[in-house]
Every structure is written in structure tokens, then in C-alpha cells.
Design a protein around this motif. Structure first.
Motif, PDB file in Angstrom:
ATOM      1  N   UNK A  93       0.838  -1.193   0.000  1.00 25.26           N
ATOM      2  CA  UNK A  93       0.000   0.000   0.000  1.00 25.26           C
ATOM      3  C   UNK A  93       0.878   1.250   0.000  1.00 25.26           C
ATOM      4  N   UNK A  94       0.438   2.329  -0.625  1.00 24.21           N
ATOM      5  CA  UNK A  94       1.213   3.571  -0.584  1.00 24.21           C
ATOM      6  C   UNK A  94       1.015   4.353   0.706  1.00 24.21           C
ATOM      7  N   UNK A 154       9.798  -1.430   7.638  1.00 22.72           N
ATOM      8  CA  UNK A 154       8.961  -2.188   6.709  1.00 22.72           C
ATOM      9  C   UNK A 154       9.584  -2.198   5.316  1.00 22.72           C
ATOM     10  N   UNK A 155       9.321  -3.275   4.601  1.00 22.58           N
ATOM     11  CA  UNK A 155       9.818  -3.393   3.237  1.00 22.58           C
ATOM     12  C   UNK A 155       9.118  -2.383   2.329  1.00 22.58           C
ATOM     13  N   UNK A 156       9.889  -1.723   1.479  1.00 25.51           N
ATOM     14  CA  UNK A 156       9.339  -0.784   0.503  1.00 25.51           C
ATOM     15  C   UNK A 156       9.710  -1.268  -0.895  1.00 25.51           C
ATOM     16  N   UNK A 157       8.706  -1.331  -1.780  1.00 26.78           N
ATOM     17  CA  UNK A 157       8.966  -1.696  -3.169  1.00 26.78           C
ATOM     18  C   UNK A 157       8.358  -0.648  -4.091  1.00 26.78           C
ATOM     19  N   UNK A 159       6.335   4.263  -4.676  1.00 28.92           N
ATOM     20  CA  UNK A 159       6.732   3.431  -3.544  1.00 28.92           C
ATOM     21  C   UNK A 159       5.521   2.909  -2.774  1.00 28.92           C
ATOM     22  N   UNK A 160       5.649   1.653  -2.337  1.00 28.41           N
ATOM     23  CA  UNK A 160       4.591   1.003  -1.575  1.00 28.41           C
ATOM     24  C   UNK A 160       5.201   0.288  -0.366  1.00 28.41           C
TER      25      UNK A 160
END
Length: 230
Positions: free
Chosen positions: A119-120, A131-134, A140-141
Motif C-alpha cells: 500500500x502507498x 517495513x519493506x518498501x517496493x 513506492x509502496x
């Protein structure tokens, strides 16, 4: 047919110290107020409670706060409660603040068997810490984990003896998704009808998610009342 209990303390008797609870409602709308009072009478403690908010000082989940039964609250809003503020500032209560949409989706995902989602919401804030950001399509989420609990306490307007539930208007809020995300779901209903009396197309929570039923008359208190001067 589901078990229909007559005592609210009996309905929550399986909830032990240290349990994790999902509790339906938004403000004071749609809260399982009698199950909460029953839980207060049992005196269980060190509870982790997941709910939109924590009631007010003298009603709803505020009753459990006042009785020092909650160890941790996971919520999206924490206003309207002075005792909540006092306990947080005194280090007596752990709080996990979650954006409201993220909270709703984490619970919905838990009930659907989805382990996590991106989620954004919260990117670039303290919520993103650890937290992981992709990046998807240049944006970015955050990776957010689903939420489940040992027990779900929900409130419905009508239920049948199979455990099918219908919520009234805005009392749907968090109740349907929480009913699906608890290992054991206890439903407090205002009206109980016979199996087959409900139109299947109108059912919000199917009976498969409900373990126990109890009929409860609601006080339906107002969180804050503002009157215009005449």
C-alpha cells in the motif's frame, strides 16, 4: 444451528489473559457493548485489542481500559478518551497507530487468507520504519502484514440460528471483516430469527464465520452530542 448463549460472561469465558481480540465498531456505532461489559466482569487482563478506536471514558472499550485489562491497542483513532491518554503518557499502555484504510485492509486480508499486501499509505513517515518498501510503476509502496486474532467480538442487527448476520447501516463498519478474521467469532445480535427467515442476498456475514450467538439489547449511546441553541 449455532449455540445461542444467554450470559454475556459465559459468551466470553474462553477469552484468557493475553488473548488477542478484534472488536467491531466505529466510535460507539456498531460496538458489541454487552460482550465488552461481560469481558469486564471476567477480569481477564493483558489483552491486545484491535479496533478502530478505544471507546470513550465510560463506555465501550473504555470500560476495559478503566479496568486495566488492555495491554496493547492497535487502532486508527485514539481521541475522545482521557484515560487512554493518561495510560499512554504513563507508559501503561502500548499503542500501534495504523492508517484507517490500512487497518481495514489488514483485517480484510487476514479473513481472506492473504498474508500481506502493498500500500502507498504511510510511505515516507514513521509508519514505514522497519517495513519493506517496493516500487511499482514508479511509486513506492509499503508491505503490510495481515491481521488475525484469537477472538472476534462483533455486533449485528439481525442474526439467524445458523449464525448468518445482517448489520444495520453504518454499523457494518469493521464488523463484517472482523467476523472473518477471528479464530473464534462471537456475535451479539439485537434480533434473532429462525433459520431460513433471512434473504440470502441480504446476508453480510455468512454463518461459517460465526461460532457463538447471544441476543443483546443495545443502549446505543452517542459519542458526542452537540445541540444548537434555540
Amino acid at each position: 444451528m449455532k449455540e445461542v448463549l444467554t450470559s454475556f460472561t459465559d459468551a466470553v469465558a474462553d477469552i484468557k489473559d493475553g488473548s488477542t481480540l478484534l472488536v467491531g465498531g466505529f466510535g460507539l456505532c456498531g460496538i458489541p457493548e454487552n460482550l465488552i461489559k461481560g469481558l469486564r466482569e471476567t477480569g481477564v487482563k493483558d489483552l491486545t485489542v484491535i479496533s478502530n478506536n478505544c471507546g470513550v471514558d465510560d463506555w465501550g472499550l473504555g470500560l476495559l481500559l478503566e479496568n486495566k485489562q488492555i495491554k496493547k491497542i492497535m487502532a486508527s483513532y485514539v481521541g475522545e478518551n482521557k484515560e487512554f491518554e493518561r495510560q499512554v503518557l504513563a507508559g501503561e499502555l502500548e499503542v500501534d497507530l495504523i492508517p484507517q484504510g490500512t487497518l481495514a485492509e489488514r483485517i480484510r486480508a487476514g479473513g481472506a487468507g492473504i498474508s500481506a499486501f502493498y500500500t502507498p499509505a504511510g510511505v515516507g513517515t514513521k509508519i514505514a520504519e522497519g517495513k519493506e518498501v517496493r516500487v511499482f510503476d514508479g511509486k513506492e509502496y509499503l508491505l503490510e502484514r495481515a491481521i488475525t486474532a484469537d477472538f472476534s467480538l462483533v455486533r449485528a442487527y439481525i442474526g439467524d440460528r445458523h449464525g448468518n448476520l445482517i448489520y444495520r447501516k453504518t454499523a457494518q463498519n469493521f464488523n463484517p471483516m472482523m467476523a472473518a478474521a477471528g479464530n473464534v467469532t462471537i456475535a451479539e445480535v439485537e434480533n434473532l430469527v429462525e433459520a431460513g427467515d433471512l434473504n440470502p442476498e441480504h446476508i453480510h456475514t455468512p454463518s461459517i464465520y460465526v461460532n457463538k450467538l447471544i441476543i443483546g439489547k443495545q443502549e446505543k449511546r452517542i459519542e458526542r452530542k452537540t445541540l444548537a441553541q434555540s
